[in-house]
Each structure stands twice: as structure tokens, then as C-alpha cells.
Design an enzyme around this catalytic site. Structure first.
Site, PDB file in Angstrom:
ATOM      1  N   GLY A  61     -11.037   2.676   1.125  1.00  0.00           N
ATOM      2  CA  GLY A  61     -10.651   3.292   2.818  1.00  0.00           C
ATOM      3  C   GLY A  61     -11.467   4.005   2.783  1.00  0.00           C
ATOM      4  O   GLY A  61     -12.369   3.156   3.833  1.00  0.00           O
ATOM      5  N   GLY A  62     -11.366   5.180   3.224  1.00  0.00           N
ATOM      6  CA  GLY A  62     -12.313   6.129   4.085  1.00  0.00           C
ATOM      7  C   GLY A  62     -14.125   5.491   4.473  1.00  0.00           C
ATOM      8  O   GLY A  62     -14.816   5.457   5.174  1.00  0.00           O
ATOM      9  N   SER A  85      -9.676   7.054  -3.103  1.00  0.00           N
ATOM     10  CA  SER A  85     -11.270   8.043  -2.906  1.00  0.00           C
ATOM     11  C   SER A  85     -12.017   7.458  -3.616  1.00  0.00           C
ATOM     12  O   SER A  85     -12.868   8.737  -4.494  1.00  0.00           O
ATOM     13  CB  SER A  85     -11.159   9.664  -3.797  1.00  0.00           C
ATOM     14  OG  SER A  85      -9.507  10.062  -2.407  1.00  0.00           O
ATOM     15  N   GLU A  98      -3.684   2.819  -7.060  1.00  0.00           N
ATOM     16  CA  GLU A  98      -4.325   3.612  -6.014  1.00  0.00           C
ATOM     17  C   GLU A  98      -3.263   4.001  -5.926  1.00  0.00           C
ATOM     18  O   GLU A  98      -2.060   4.831  -5.820  1.00  0.00           O
ATOM     19  CB  GLU A  98      -4.429   3.460  -4.791  1.00  0.00           C
ATOM     20  CG  GLU A  98      -5.253   1.922  -4.357  1.00  0.00           C
ATOM     21  CD  GLU A  98      -4.777   1.555  -3.188  1.00  0.00           C
ATOM     22  OE1 GLU A  98      -6.463   1.682  -2.483  1.00  0.00           O
ATOM     23  OE2 GLU A  98      -4.297   1.400  -2.176  1.00  0.00           O
ATOM     24  N   HIS A 120       1.435  -1.288  -0.399  1.00  0.00           N
ATOM     25  CA  HIS A 120       0.232   0.197  -0.707  1.00  0.00           C
ATOM     26  C   HIS A 120       0.791   1.167   0.001  1.00  0.00           C
ATOM     27  O   HIS A 120       2.028   1.281   0.669  1.00  0.00           O
ATOM     28  CB  HIS A 120      -1.344   0.305   1.286  1.00  0.00           C
ATOM     29  CG  HIS A 120      -2.217   0.940   1.314  1.00  0.00           C
ATOM     30  ND1 HIS A 120      -2.083   2.425   1.157  1.00  0.00           N
ATOM     31  CD2 HIS A 120      -3.823   0.831   0.440  1.00  0.00           C
ATOM     32  CE1 HIS A 120      -3.144   2.672   1.691  1.00  0.00           C
ATOM     33  NE2 HIS A 120      -3.853   2.468   0.867  1.00  0.00           N
ATOM     34  N   GLY A 131      -7.533   8.982   0.087  1.00  0.00           N
ATOM     35  CA  GLY A 131      -8.341  10.245   0.821  1.00  0.00           C
ATOM     36  C   GLY A 131      -7.988  11.605   0.425  1.00  0.00           C
ATOM     37  O   GLY A 131      -8.318  12.164   0.880  1.00  0.00           O
TER      38      GLY A 131
END
Ligand code: PGA
Length: 251
Positions: free
Chosen positions: A230-231, A209, A164, A94, A170
Site C-alpha cells: 500500500g503506502g 506495512s 494481509e 481487501h 498501514g
């Protein structure tokens, strides 16, 4: 050769939702088949989350691992430790580890080898920083990073690739749909060059995102097999929306 499995993988990073069992219950009704779902929590939460998800279709995974089986590696966790806590997959490379912890392609390759040696699925994360994208070198950089991150004995049947772009993680920014499509096509070509026919069944995920408002545009692109989120994976309702979009988004 079979088509790639569709995936929706949540990466909780260094965050844990307040109610883990409640989160797991929300995912209990997901149907088998269409989309394979997985969650990668912090290592200390893995066993508890795996237990809570035991009767669901949702797999669990590690966010990182050490390539050695055991030893004097303070702070690290081995693949078999993750496996005994219920993990069936593990992220490797990552960008928050490549950039923040100085992880090299060789280090990532050693991790992928260790993950696959335990018969687990390695999620190889690749993607370019902003300066490389602006210089027009995103494709060459990302393909080079993928090839250098694969160990000589890499297995296509235990591999997922996650594209990514570093600048999209993010930040609320994503590449254009066409840019994602072009990168995934280039990654597919690299995988079939590297593995032959079996390279065409490796799932290639997009990450950076991803939200309910952009997932449809991303998921409909050829060679996008799903997303690494992620978020937006921290809230079960939002994550379920993404899973449903992945199920509906392609013929
Ligand atoms: P993000 O993170 O969805 O919060 O941008 C993606 C990732 O780092 O895997």
C-alpha cells in the site's frame, strides 16, 4: 507443475501520486522475467496509468469491482469496464472493503468469479483481525476465509492469494517472519487441497506495512511469492527498491 510467478503489486488505495507519467517513466527500465509488477490505482486513474505504462512490463489492476456486467448499481464499476481501461487483474476482498463496507465472503466469491470469467487475474485478499491473532486462531480463520471466498468454479491459473493481516495494514507492524512463513505454508496446503497440483503454482503474496527495511526478511520465506504494497507503492523510488529486493531476495 511450474513454480509460482513472483509478484510485486502496488495498491494506491484512494491516493494518486502527483505525477503519474513521471511515475510510469521511472518504471520503464524494469526487466522482463524475474518479477511481475502491477499497480492498482483508483478506477478514475486506471486508463491514464495503463496508457502511461503501455511500453513497460508493469500491468494495471482494479482495486474492486461489481460482480454484475452492468445495471443499476450506483457508484460501482464492472470487470469489463476495468478491463477496457487496461486492467489485467483486480483485487477482491481487501480488508478495507470487508471491514469498512461489510463485504461478505460470498460477495467476494462473486467478484472473483466475475474477474476470472473475463480471463483476468483475481487477487483474493485474506487475513485475520488482531483479536483473532491474539486468540491463537489466525490460521483457521484465514484458511476458512480463503475457502469461503473462492467460487465453486474458481481457476487456479487466474488466481493470486494475498495474505494481509488486518492489524498489519498501514500500521507499521508486521508479523514475525516465522508467522508469515507458517501462514503461507497453511495457505499453500489449502490451495493444493482445493485445486490439486495446480494449487502449487498459485502465487501467495504477503501484504501489510511492507517497506524496504522489512521486505528482505519477508521475501526470503518459502511460499512467499511477493508482496501487496500500500503506502510504500506511492513513491516510485521506494516501490522500485521493493521490486529489486523481490528479484534479488530468493534463489
Ligand atoms: P500497507 O497496505 O502496505 O500500506 O500496509 C497494504 C494493503 O492494504 O494492501
Amino acid at each position: 507443475m511450474s513454480k509460482p510467478q513472483r509478484w510485486m503489486i502496488g495498491n494506491w488505495k484512494m491516493n494518486v501520486p502527483a505525477d503519474i507519467e513521471g511515475y510510469a517513466r521511472r518504471l520503464s527500465g524494469l526487466p522482463h522475467g524475474q518479477v511481475q509488477v502491477a499497480l492498482c490505482p483508483p478506477a478514475t486513474t486506471l486508463e491514464r496509468l495503463s496508457e502511461a505504462l503501455r511500453s513497460t512490463i508493469v500491468l494495471t489492476g482494479g482495486q474492486d469491482c461489481h460482480p454484475a456486467e452492468h445495471g443499476a448499481f450506483t457508484g460501482s464499476v464492472s470487470v469489463s469496464m476495468l478491463q477496457s481501461a487496461g486492467a489485467r487483474l483486480c483485487l477482491a476482498g481487501h480488508s478495507e472493503r470487508r471491514q469498512g463496507m461489510g463485504e461478505s465472503d460470498q460477495a467476494v466469491a462473486a467478484k472473483i468469479e466475475a474477474i476470472q470469467r473475463q480471463d483476468m487475474i483475481a487477487v483474493a485478499c485474506v487475513g485475520e483481525p488482531l483479536a483473532i491473532r491474539l486468540a491463537g486462531e489466525a490460521g483457521a480463520f484465514t484458511i476458512g476465509q480463503l475457502l469461503a471466498s473462492l467460487p465453486p468454479a474458481a481457476r487456479a491459473d487466474r488466481l493470486i492469494v494475498a495474505y494481509e493481516p488486518v492489524w498489519a495494514i498501514g500500521t507499521g507492524r508486521t508479523p514475525l517472519g516465522e508467522e508469515i512463513e507458517a501462514m503461507h505454508a497453511a495457505l499453500r496446503e489449502a490451495l493444493t487441497d482445493r485445486f490439486g497440483e495446480s494449487g502449487s503454482s498459485v502465487a501467495i503474496l504477503y501484504g501489510g506495512s511492507v517497506t524496504p527495511s522489512n521486505v528482505g526478511e519477508i521475501i526470503r520465506r518459502p511460499d512467499v511469492s511477493g508482496c501487496l504494497v500500500g503506502g510504500a507503492s506511492l513513491d516510485p523510488a521506494t516501490f522500485i527498491t521493493l521490486i529489486n529486493s523481490a528479484a534479488a531476495g530468493r534463489p
